[in-house]
Design a protein around this motif. Structure first.
Motif, PDB file in Angstrom:
ATOM      1  N   GLY A 101       0.844  -1.189   0.000  1.00 13.76           N
ATOM      2  CA  GLY A 101       0.000   0.000   0.000  1.00 13.76           C
ATOM      3  C   GLY A 101       0.881   1.241   0.000  1.00 13.76           C
ATOM      4  N   ILE A 102       0.872   1.999  -1.114  1.00 10.78           N
ATOM      5  CA  ILE A 102       1.712   3.186  -1.256  1.00 10.78           C
ATOM      6  C   ILE A 102       0.862   4.403  -0.933  1.00 10.78           C
ATOM      7  CG2 ILE A 102       3.202   4.478  -2.824  1.00 10.78           C
ATOM      8  CD1 ILE A 102       3.129   1.874  -4.604  1.00 10.78           C
ATOM      9  N   GLU A 103       1.285   5.207   0.023  1.00 11.33           N
ATOM     10  CA  GLU A 103       0.540   6.411   0.386  1.00 11.33           C
ATOM     11  C   GLU A 103       1.102   7.603  -0.375  1.00 11.33           C
ATOM     12  OE1 GLU A 103       0.150   7.066   4.547  1.00 11.33           O
ATOM     13  OE2 GLU A 103      -0.829   5.119   4.924  1.00 11.33           O
ATOM     14  N   LEU A 104       0.238   8.242  -1.183  1.00 10.45           N
ATOM     15  CA  LEU A 104       0.613   9.411  -1.986  1.00 10.45           C
ATOM     16  C   LEU A 104      -0.459  10.484  -1.827  1.00 10.45           C
ATOM     17  CD1 LEU A 104       1.723   7.534  -5.251  1.00 10.45           C
ATOM     18  CD2 LEU A 104       3.223   8.456  -3.471  1.00 10.45           C
ATOM     19  N   THR A 105      -0.398  11.493  -2.699  1.00  8.90           N
ATOM     20  CA  THR A 105      -1.391  12.570  -2.674  1.00  8.90           C
ATOM     21  C   THR A 105      -2.090  12.625  -4.021  1.00  8.90           C
ATOM     22  OG1 THR A 105      -0.094  13.868  -1.113  1.00  8.90           O
ATOM     23  CG2 THR A 105      -1.752  15.046  -2.393  1.00  8.90           C
ATOM     24  N   GLY A 106      -3.427  12.663  -4.009  1.00  7.05           N
ATOM     25  CA  GLY A 106      -4.214  12.804  -5.224  1.00  7.05           C
ATOM     26  C   GLY A 106      -4.615  14.257  -5.419  1.00  7.05           C
ATOM     27  N   ARG A 107      -4.893  14.611  -6.683  1.00  5.69           N
ATOM     28  CA  ARG A 107      -5.312  15.991  -6.980  1.00  5.69           C
ATOM     29  C   ARG A 107      -6.601  15.954  -7.787  1.00  5.69           C
ATOM     30  NH1 ARG A 107      -0.956  19.271  -9.975  1.00  5.69           N
ATOM     31  NH2 ARG A 107      -0.071  19.445  -7.876  1.00  5.69           N
ATOM     32  N   ARG A 108      -7.643  16.630  -7.277  1.00  3.53           N
ATOM     33  CA  ARG A 108      -8.928  16.678  -7.968  1.00  3.53           C
ATOM     34  C   ARG A 108      -8.885  17.719  -9.093  1.00  3.53           C
ATOM     35  NH1 ARG A 108     -10.381  16.533  -2.453  1.00  3.53           N
ATOM     36  NH2 ARG A 108     -11.232  14.488  -1.835  1.00  3.53           N
ATOM     37  N   LYS A 109      -9.950  17.731  -9.882  1.00  2.00           N
ATOM     38  CA  LYS A 109     -10.032  18.649 -11.016  1.00  2.00           C
ATOM     39  C   LYS A 109      -9.911  20.105 -10.585  1.00  2.00           C
ATOM     40  CE  LYS A 109     -13.006  19.716 -14.987  1.00  2.00           C
ATOM     41  NZ  LYS A 109     -14.272  19.381 -15.680  1.00  2.00           N
ATOM     42  N   ASP A 110     -10.487  20.437  -9.394  1.00  3.18           N
ATOM     43  CA  ASP A 110     -10.433  21.822  -8.921  1.00  3.18           C
ATOM     44  C   ASP A 110      -9.114  22.168  -8.245  1.00  3.18           C
ATOM     45  OD1 ASP A 110     -10.545  20.488  -6.519  1.00  3.18           O
ATOM     46  OD2 ASP A 110     -12.495  21.279  -5.909  1.00  3.18           O
ATOM     47  N   GLY A 111      -8.158  21.242  -8.236  1.00  2.62           N
ATOM     48  CA  GLY A 111      -6.853  21.499  -7.642  1.00  2.62           C
ATOM     49  C   GLY A 111      -6.713  21.068  -6.205  1.00  2.62           C
ATOM     50  N   GLY A 112      -7.803  20.705  -5.567  1.00  2.00           N
ATOM     51  CA  GLY A 112      -7.750  20.262  -4.179  1.00  2.00           C
ATOM     52  C   GLY A 112      -7.029  18.937  -4.051  1.00  2.00           C
ATOM     53  N   GLU A 113      -6.159  18.829  -3.061  1.00  2.00           N
ATOM     54  CA  GLU A 113      -5.397  17.600  -2.861  1.00  2.00           C
ATOM     55  C   GLU A 113      -5.910  16.827  -1.654  1.00  2.00           C
ATOM     56  OE1 GLU A 113      -1.222  18.567  -2.787  1.00  2.00           O
ATOM     57  OE2 GLU A 113      -1.149  18.742  -4.978  1.00  2.00           O
TER      58      GLU A 113
END
Length: 600
Positions: A189-201
Motif C-alpha cells: 500500500g503506497i501512500e501518496l497525494t491525489g489531486r482533484r479537477k479543482d486542484g484540491g489535494e
C-alpha cells in the motif's frame, strides 16, 4: 505471432493483391477474391450506409484511415478488426490505389470488455496506466474521486491526478526493466497525494498490479481515499494519552464514533468481538459492524442538537444486532455516552455480546411454554384415566378374581388357565394405569437413568402384548438391540405402544413388525419400529402425537389416543425425539432417537 492481412486495392476498391495472412484471417484464396470489391468484408448494414466508400475517401483525402470495426469472413462469421488503409499516389499526385493492413483483435476486445466489468465492480477508484504514464482506462469511482469526466482523463498523463510518486514508479533505469521496477511495488500500500479537477489535494493509498496487454505491460492502480483515516489517525494521536488506557481497561468492546457515524477509536475487545483488525475499522462507517439502529441515534432533527439526540439514549441499554467481519450477526447491548472533543461531540459506545443471555431467555420462554402445555395435557390425562379407565377396569378385575376364587378346580384345566390369564392381564393393566398416573403427576421426572438392555425392554413389552400378538397372528421380529443409558420402565412403555399400534392398525395382511436400531453419525441411537399396516397420510404426522387425537372412530379401533403422546413425552424426557415416515396403504416406520451417554 500476430497474423496480418495485407492486400492492395485499385482506386475503386477492387482487390489487386492478397497475402497469406489475409487468406488465413478472411478465409478467401487469392484467386477467389482478386478482382472483387473489398466491400464484401463489411457488415451489410455498413455497406448500406456507404461505409466502405467513405473510408476510401478519408484515406484518399488524409493519406491514411485508422479504424476498429466489425469485418466479415468468407463463411459469414464476423470478427473485430484493427484496420489501417493507406492511399498510394505517384509523383504527380495521381491516386494509384490503396493498401490495407488489418488484424483480428476480437480476443483483445473481449478481454477489454471483461476487464472493464471488473473495474466497474471494484469499490475503489481503479486507473490503468501505460508505460508512458498515460491513463488508458478508469472506472466510475475514479471519476467521482477525482471529479473528472472519463473523457477528460483517458489519454492524459497520470501526473495530472497523482502529481508525485506514481509515474516515477513506472520508469525503468539503466539496470532495470519496466517489469522489475514495477515488481518492487506490487502488493504494498503506497501512500501518496491525489489531486482533484479543482486542484484540491487529498491523501490516497495505492495498490499496484501489472497487466499484460498487446501494447505491453500496463499498470492497474487501486486508489483509496484515506482522508477519514488520516484524520482519525491524527485525532487518535491527540486522544491517545487521555482515552487509550480507559478503553483498553474496559471489559466490553468500546467504540468511539463521530457525528458522521465514522469510527475514530476502538479497543482490543472490539477487535476480538467483531473479528477486524483495528486499522480495518478506524475511518469506516459504524454501520459496517452495527448495521441498523446505532448510526440513526447520532442524527439530530430540526429541533435537537447532536448532543441532545445522544443524551436521550444515555444510561439505557439498547439492544441491537452486531455484524462480524465475515457477515455473521449476533445480539448486542449498547450503552452510549457523549464525549466532547475539538471535532465536536463524539459518542462512546460500550458494546456487550448478549448471545448467551438471549439463548437463556429463549430457553426460559420455551421451558415455560412446555411446562404449561405439559400441565394442560396432564390435567386431561388424569381426568380420563381416573374416571374413564380405572372404574371399568376395577369391575373387570373384581369379577375375574371372583371367578378365579369361586370356580377354580370346578372347571377344566384350560378354563382355570384362561381365568388366570384374565386375572393377570387385568392386574397388569391396573398397574400400568397406576404407573401412568404416577408419571403424569410427577411431570417429566421418571426413575434415575441407568444402563439397561433395550432388547430386554422390547421383550418385556412383547410379553405384555402376548395376547394381542396371539390373537392377531402377528409376526414380530427384531435385530440385536444395544444397551443404553435409559429408564427401563419407560422404554418398555415406548416399545409396547409402538408395537401395539402396529398390530392394532393392521391391513388385511397378517401383521408384520420389525424392530431395529442403528447408530447415527453423531452420538444417538436411532430405533425403528416398522410395520405393514394401514399407513398414515403425511398431513397427520404432527396430529398423531397430540394428546387424545385419533384418526379413526372408536367403532373401528378401541383406544383413547394417548399412546403416541406418552411415547413422545417419554422420548423427550430421555433426551431424544420421535417421528414417523409413512404413506397410506404402505405401512409405517416410527423412529425415535436416544442419546448415548454415561449412566452416572
Amino acid at each position: 505471432m500476430q497474423d496480418y492481412a495485407i492486400f492492395t486495392l485499385d482506386p475503386h476498391g477492387m482487390v489487386v493483391s492478397w497475402n497469406a495472412g489475409a487468406e488465413r484471417i478472411k478465409g478467401y484464396k487469392a484467386d477467389e477474391i482478386i478482382g472483387q470489391n473489398f466491400s464484401r468484408f463489411y457488415l451489410q448494414n455498413d455497406i448500406d450506409q456507404g461505409k466502405p466508400k467513405a473510408e476510401l475517401l478519408i484515406a484518399a483525402a488524409d493519406g491514411r484511415s485508422e479504424t476498429e470495426h466489425w469485418r466479415v469472413r468468407k463463411d459469414g462469421s464476423r470478427f473485430w478488426a484493427d484496420v489501417v488503409i493507406t492511399a498510394a499516389r505517384n509523383s504527380s499526385g495521381t491516386l494509384l490505389g490503396f493498401s490495407e493492413i488489418s488484424r483480428d483483435i476480437s480476443e483483445r476486445k473481449e478481454t477489454d470488455a471483461k476487464y472493464r466489468g471488473l473495474l466497474e465492480a471494484a469499490p475503489d477508484a481503479m486507473v490503468v496506466v501505460n508505460q508512458d504514464g498515460e491513463i488508458v482506462l478508469l472506472n466510475v469511482q475514479a471519476e467521482k474521486q477525482f471529479a473528472y469526466r472519463r473523457d477528460e482523463l483517458v489519454g492524459q498523463k497520470v501526473k495530472n491526478i497523482i502529481p508525485k510518486g506514481f509515474a516515477e514508479r513506472l520508469l525503468a533505469d539503466g539496470l532495470r526493466s519496466v517489469e522489475d521496477a514495477l515488481a518492487q511495488q506490487i502488493g504494498t500500500g503506497i501512500e501518496l497525494t491525489g489531486r482533484r479537477k479543482d486542484g484540491g489535494e487529498f491523501p490516497i493509498e495505492i495498490m499496484l498490479s501489472p497487466l499484460e496487454s498487446a501494447e505491453g505491460i500496463l499498470v492497474t492502480a487501486a486508489i483509496r481515499d484515506i482522508t477519514v483515516r488520516k484524520a482519525a489517525e491524527k485525532h487518535l494521536a491527540q486522544m491517545e494519552g487521555r482515552y487509550r488506557g480507559l478503553l483498553e481497561a474496559a471489559p466490553d468492546a468500546m467504540v468511539v464514533v463521530n457525528k458522521d457515524g465514522e469510527i475514530v477509536l476502538l479497543n482490543v475487545q472490539a477487535e476480538k468481538q467483531f473479528g477486524y483488525r483495528r486499522d480495518e475499522l478506524v475511518g469506516q462507517k459504524v454501520k459496517n459492524i452495527i448495521p441498523e439502529g446505532f448510526a440513526e441515534r447520532l442524527i439530530a432533527d430540526g429541533t435537537r442538537t447532536a448532543a441532545e439526540a445522544v443524551a436521550q439514549q444515555i444510561g439505557t441499554g439498547i439492544e441491537l444486532k452486531g455484524r462480524r467481519k465475515y457477515g455473521s450477526e449476533f445480539p448486542i447491548e449498547i450503552m452510549l455516552s457523549p464525549l466532547e472533543s475539538s471535532e465536536g461531540i463524539l459518542v462512546t459506545a460500550a458494546i456487550r455480546d448478549i448471545t448467551e443471555r438471549k439463548k437463556a431467555e429463549q430457553h426460559l420462554v420455551k421451558t415455560v411454554l412446555e411446562l404449561k402445555r405439559s400441565n394442560d395435557e396432564l390435567q386431561q390425562f388424569a381426568y380420563v384415566a381416573s374416571h374413564d379407565l380405572q372404574e371399568p377396569l376395577r369391575m373387570v378385575a373384581s369379577y375375574t378374581q371372583l371367578l378365579a376364587k369361586r370356580y377354580k378346580g370346578r372347571l377344566d384345566s384350560e378354563a382355570d388357565e384362561f381365568i388366570a390369564y384374565a386375572v393377570d392381564g387385568s392386574n397388569r393393566m391396573q398397574g400400568l394405569i397406576q404407573d401412568l398416573l404416577a408419571y403424569s403427576r410427577s411431570g417429566t421426572n421418571g426413575k434415575a437413568l441407568r444402563e439397561v438392555s433395550s432388547e430386554k425392554a422390547l421383550k418385556d413389552a412383547l410379553s405384555n402384548l402376548r395376547a394381542t400378538i396371539q390373537e392377531s397372528g402377528a409376526l414380530v421380529t427384531y435385530d440385536s438391540l444395544p444397551a443404553i443409558t435409559s429408564d427401563d420402565g419407560q422404554l418398555v412403555q415406548v416399545f409396547q405402544n409402538l408395537v401395539g399400534n402396529a398390530i392394532k392398525y393392521r391391513s388385511a395382511e397378517v401383521p408384520q413388525v420389525h424392530v431395529s436400531a442403528t447408530k447415527n453419525g453423531g452420538n444417538d441411537w436411532i430405533f425403528s419400529v416398522r410395520d405393514n399396516g394401514l399407513g398414515i397420510d403425511p398431513q397427520y404426522f404432527e396430529r398423531i402425537f397430540v394428546l387424545f387425537q385419533r384418526l379413526h372412530g372408536r367403532e373401528q379401533f378401541k383406544g383413547t389416543g394417548i399412546g403416541l403422546t406418552i411415547c413422545k413425552k417419554i422420548v423427550e424426557r430421555l433426551g431424544g425425539r420421535i417421528w414417523v415416515e409413512s404413506q397410506p396403504g404402505e405401512g409405517s416406520n416410527f423412529y425415535f432417537s436416544l442419546p448415548e451417554r454415561d449412566g452416572k
